[in-house]
Design a protein around this motif. Structure first.
Motif, mmCIF file in Angstrom:
data_model
loop_
_atom_site.group_PDB
_atom_site.id
_atom_site.type_symbol
_atom_site.label_atom_id
_atom_site.label_comp_id
_atom_site.label_asym_id
_atom_site.label_seq_id
_atom_site.Cartn_x
_atom_site.Cartn_y
_atom_site.Cartn_z
ATOM 1 N N PRO A 9 0.696 -1.252 0.024
ATOM 2 C CA PRO A 9 -0.051 0.102 0.242
ATOM 3 C C PRO A 9 0.840 1.366 0.018
ATOM 4 O O PRO A 9 0.325 2.181 -0.382
ATOM 5 C CB PRO A 9 -0.842 -0.101 1.178
ATOM 6 C CG PRO A 9 -0.089 -0.999 2.202
ATOM 7 C CD PRO A 9 0.628 -2.092 1.562
ATOM 8 N N THR A 80 0.557 -1.284 -7.563
ATOM 9 C CA THR A 80 0.295 -0.792 -6.189
ATOM 10 C C THR A 80 -0.701 -1.874 -5.433
ATOM 11 O O THR A 80 -1.521 -2.391 -6.127
ATOM 12 C CB THR A 80 -0.320 0.595 -6.138
ATOM 13 O OG1 THR A 80 -0.822 0.775 -4.996
ATOM 14 C CG2 THR A 80 -1.593 0.753 -7.010
ATOM 15 N N ASP A 82 -2.284 -4.848 -4.067
ATOM 16 C CA ASP A 82 -2.336 -6.070 -4.708
ATOM 17 C C ASP A 82 -2.821 -5.998 -6.083
ATOM 18 O O ASP A 82 -3.856 -5.393 -6.313
ATOM 19 C CB ASP A 82 -3.382 -7.089 -4.031
ATOM 20 C CG ASP A 82 -2.944 -8.723 -4.503
ATOM 21 O OD1 ASP A 82 -2.569 -9.398 -3.709
ATOM 22 O OD2 ASP A 82 -3.468 -8.863 -5.806
ATOM 23 N N LEU A 85 -6.692 -6.170 -7.497
ATOM 24 C CA LEU A 85 -7.808 -5.221 -7.387
ATOM 25 C C LEU A 85 -7.436 -3.930 -8.273
ATOM 26 O O LEU A 85 -6.443 -3.388 -7.965
ATOM 27 C CB LEU A 85 -7.834 -4.898 -5.863
ATOM 28 C CG LEU A 85 -8.576 -6.078 -5.098
ATOM 29 C CD1 LEU A 85 -8.501 -5.530 -3.449
ATOM 30 C CD2 LEU A 85 -9.915 -6.227 -5.360
ATOM 31 N N SER A 110 -2.903 -5.189 0.180
ATOM 32 C CA SER A 110 -3.756 -4.350 -0.769
ATOM 33 C C SER A 110 -4.014 -3.060 0.327
ATOM 34 O O SER A 110 -3.937 -3.235 1.676
ATOM 35 C CB SER A 110 -5.133 -5.071 -1.047
ATOM 36 O OG SER A 110 -5.781 -3.876 -1.293
ATOM 37 N N SER A 111 -4.289 -2.090 -0.216
ATOM 38 C CA SER A 111 -4.414 -0.735 0.587
ATOM 39 C C SER A 111 -5.661 -0.939 1.555
ATOM 40 O O SER A 111 -5.780 -0.319 2.498
ATOM 41 C CB SER A 111 -4.677 0.525 -0.322
ATOM 42 O OG SER A 111 -5.873 0.265 -1.341
ATOM 43 N N PHE A 162 -12.980 1.990 -3.135
ATOM 44 C CA PHE A 162 -11.738 2.348 -3.711
ATOM 45 C C PHE A 162 -12.102 3.485 -4.856
ATOM 46 O O PHE A 162 -13.316 3.712 -5.084
ATOM 47 C CB PHE A 162 -11.043 1.213 -4.519
ATOM 48 C CG PHE A 162 -10.570 0.253 -3.880
ATOM 49 C CD1 PHE A 162 -11.187 -0.709 -3.151
ATOM 50 C CD2 PHE A 162 -8.985 0.206 -3.973
ATOM 51 C CE1 PHE A 162 -10.355 -1.624 -2.167
ATOM 52 C CE2 PHE A 162 -8.340 -0.755 -3.057
ATOM 53 C CZ PHE A 162 -8.950 -1.495 -2.307
ATOM 54 N N LEU A 163 -11.070 4.209 -5.274
ATOM 55 C CA LEU A 163 -11.414 5.170 -6.442
ATOM 56 C C LEU A 163 -12.611 6.132 -6.206
ATOM 57 O O LEU A 163 -13.029 6.511 -7.164
ATOM 58 C CB LEU A 163 -11.424 4.191 -7.731
ATOM 59 C CG LEU A 163 -10.354 3.390 -7.930
ATOM 60 C CD1 LEU A 163 -10.500 2.305 -8.626
ATOM 61 C CD2 LEU A 163 -9.085 4.104 -8.536
ATOM 62 N N LYS A 191 -3.796 7.749 1.904
ATOM 63 C CA LYS A 191 -2.368 7.197 1.847
ATOM 64 C C LYS A 191 -1.904 6.357 3.044
ATOM 65 O O LYS A 191 -0.888 6.669 3.578
ATOM 66 C CB LYS A 191 -1.268 8.434 1.670
ATOM 67 C CG LYS A 191 -1.371 9.203 0.419
ATOM 68 C CD LYS A 191 -0.234 9.806 -0.173
ATOM 69 C CE LYS A 191 0.511 9.303 -1.406
ATOM 70 N NZ LYS A 191 1.867 10.225 -1.721
ATOM 71 N N ALA A 192 -2.649 5.390 3.080
ATOM 72 C CA ALA A 192 -2.621 4.420 4.181
ATOM 73 C C ALA A 192 -1.248 3.852 4.246
ATOM 74 O O ALA A 192 -0.622 3.369 3.086
ATOM 75 C CB ALA A 192 -3.368 3.493 4.040
ATOM 76 N N ALA A 220 -7.343 7.676 -1.437
ATOM 77 C CA ALA A 220 -8.064 7.569 -0.273
ATOM 78 C C ALA A 220 -8.794 6.363 -0.367
ATOM 79 O O ALA A 220 -9.621 6.214 -1.295
ATOM 80 C CB ALA A 220 -8.807 8.752 0.171
ATOM 81 N N LEU A 221 -9.231 5.721 0.748
ATOM 82 C CA LEU A 221 -10.284 4.885 0.828
ATOM 83 C C LEU A 221 -11.295 5.241 1.969
ATOM 84 O O LEU A 221 -11.047 5.873 2.542
ATOM 85 C CB LEU A 221 -9.798 3.320 1.337
ATOM 86 C CG LEU A 221 -8.860 2.738 0.334
ATOM 87 C CD1 LEU A 221 -8.128 1.536 1.293
ATOM 88 C CD2 LEU A 221 -9.428 2.195 -0.724
HETATM 89 N N1 SAH Z 1 -4.355 -2.646 -6.378
HETATM 90 C C1 SAH Z 1 -4.450 -1.502 -5.343
HETATM 91 C C2 SAH Z 1 -5.765 -0.401 -5.714
HETATM 92 C C3 SAH Z 1 -5.411 0.205 -6.948
HETATM 93 S S1 SAH Z 1 -6.787 1.251 -7.527
HETATM 94 C C4 SAH Z 1 -4.591 -2.165 -4.034
HETATM 95 O O1 SAH Z 1 -4.704 -3.429 -3.973
HETATM 96 O O2 SAH Z 1 -4.693 -1.156 -3.001
HETATM 97 C C5 SAH Z 1 -6.186 2.859 -6.591
HETATM 98 C C6 SAH Z 1 -7.122 3.302 -5.750
HETATM 99 O O3 SAH Z 1 -6.533 2.503 -4.516
HETATM 100 C C7 SAH Z 1 -6.975 4.727 -5.279
HETATM 101 O O4 SAH Z 1 -7.689 5.677 -5.892
HETATM 102 C C8 SAH Z 1 -7.283 4.646 -3.612
HETATM 103 O O5 SAH Z 1 -8.770 4.623 -3.594
HETATM 104 C C9 SAH Z 1 -6.643 3.245 -3.279
HETATM 105 N N2 SAH Z 1 -5.400 3.183 -2.780
HETATM 106 C C10 SAH Z 1 -4.174 2.797 -3.060
HETATM 107 N N3 SAH Z 1 -3.286 2.842 -2.175
HETATM 108 C C11 SAH Z 1 -3.690 3.622 -1.158
HETATM 109 C C12 SAH Z 1 -3.293 3.922 0.039
HETATM 110 N N4 SAH Z 1 -1.958 3.849 0.440
HETATM 111 N N5 SAH Z 1 -4.379 4.556 0.970
HETATM 112 C C13 SAH Z 1 -5.560 4.643 0.471
HETATM 113 N N6 SAH Z 1 -5.932 4.435 -0.676
HETATM 114 C C14 SAH Z 1 -5.170 3.962 -1.610
#
Ligand code: SAH
Length: 253
Positions: A9, A80, A82, A85, A110-111, A162-163, A191-192, A220-221
């Motif tokens: 993440p 980024t 996993d 996703l 994953s985030s 997400f997103l 930005k976890a 952000a999530l």
């Molecule tokens: N494959 C990635 C997701 C990619 S989609 C995973 O497993 O995390 C991109 C979205 O993921 C971003 O718009 C955001 O919503 C989320 N994201 C990715 N990294 C993040 C983090 N460190 N903190 C919060 N949200 C994150």
């Protein structure tokens, strides 16, 4: 050989041991620069070619991989979190299949796990929710109608979006239509696991103003559900003294 590797993440020590080893061995690295922490690239070997896919099209990415393969080089495609996703990996794999180029996937954290860690959350609290819905609001990428946030919200399960940080007004509307309440707990995790991580607990009704207050529009999530506040839940059966498991007999037996 091509390896699709989950970078984790954000924090540079949250890549897997296997992912780190593959990165160290790679002769070509193509990383998703919009979200992958560049600190992860510190350990690549001398002479390794490094590309940022944020500036590339799918065609350019694939051309780079195919060229590397022709030269007998090992490529790491670093995604980024996993890759499974929202990773846009299948389209790359299908092209590799057509080209007869072998590949393997290496999972990442994953985030949505990073966000739970940021808040010390358990998404699946007994008597609160035993399911996690991972989804997104529709943006430029369409979401099938039967998968609307409203439809998922009707289950009352914990939701991780997400997103969707730029669509919080519409998100809250959908959540309310689906049966969540204005005061249902929610959280925004920005930005976890990065050094600049921020997490803000709020409610469905205050999602938008909370994001505005802290200037959060992306990366952000959004987490929604009673699990965020964990005020009422049942303790686990697994560790209950009155409950036998394959490993432990019920107390007094
Ligand atoms: N494959 C990635 C997701 C990619 S989609 C995973 O497993 O995390 C991109 C979205 O993921 C971003 O718009 C955001 O919503 C989320 N994201 C990715 N990294 C993040 C983090 N460190 N903190 C919060 N949200 C994150």
């Amino acid at each position: 050989m091509v390896y699709f590797v989950g970078a984790g993440p954000g924090a540079e020590d949250l890549i897997t041991v296997r992912g780190e080893r593959l990165l160290k061995e790679a002769q070509v690295v193509i990383y998703a620069g919009s979200l992958v922490n560049p600190e992860l690239l510190k350990g690549v070997r001398e002479g390794c070619e490094v590309y940022n896919s944020a500036y590339m099209t799918l065609e350019e990415v694939m051309e780079t991989i195919i060229e590397a393969e022709k030269k007998g080089r090992m490529t790491v495609r670093l995604h980024t979190g996993d890759p499974c996703l929202y990773g846009a990996v299948r389209e790359q794999m299908d092209i590799l299949d057509r080209e007869g180029i072998p590949y393997e996937s290496c999972p990442g954290v994953s985030s949505f796990c990073g966000a739970a860690a940021a808040l010390n959350l358990e998404y699946t609290l007994p008597d609160v929710s035993q399911s996690v819905v991972i989804t997104r609001m529709e943006g430029r990428t369409p979401v099938p109608g039967r998968e609307s946030v409203r439809a998922f919200a009707e289950h009352g399960a914990t939701m991780v979006l997400f997103l969707s940080a730029g669509l919080l007004k519409e998100l809250a509307e959908q959540l309310l239509l689906g049966g969540f309440k204005e005061d249902t707990p929610a959280a925004i995790v920005y930005k976890a696991t990065w050094p600049e991580e921020e997490s803000h607990v709020c409610t469905v009704g205050t999602l938008k103003e909370t994001a505005e207050k802290y200037g959060i529009t992306k990366t952000a999530l959004i987490i929604v559900g009673e699990a965020v506040r964990h005020r009422q839940y049942q303790r686990s059966k697994l560790y209950d003294p009155g409950f036998s498991t394959g490993f432990r007999k019920e107390a007094g037996r």
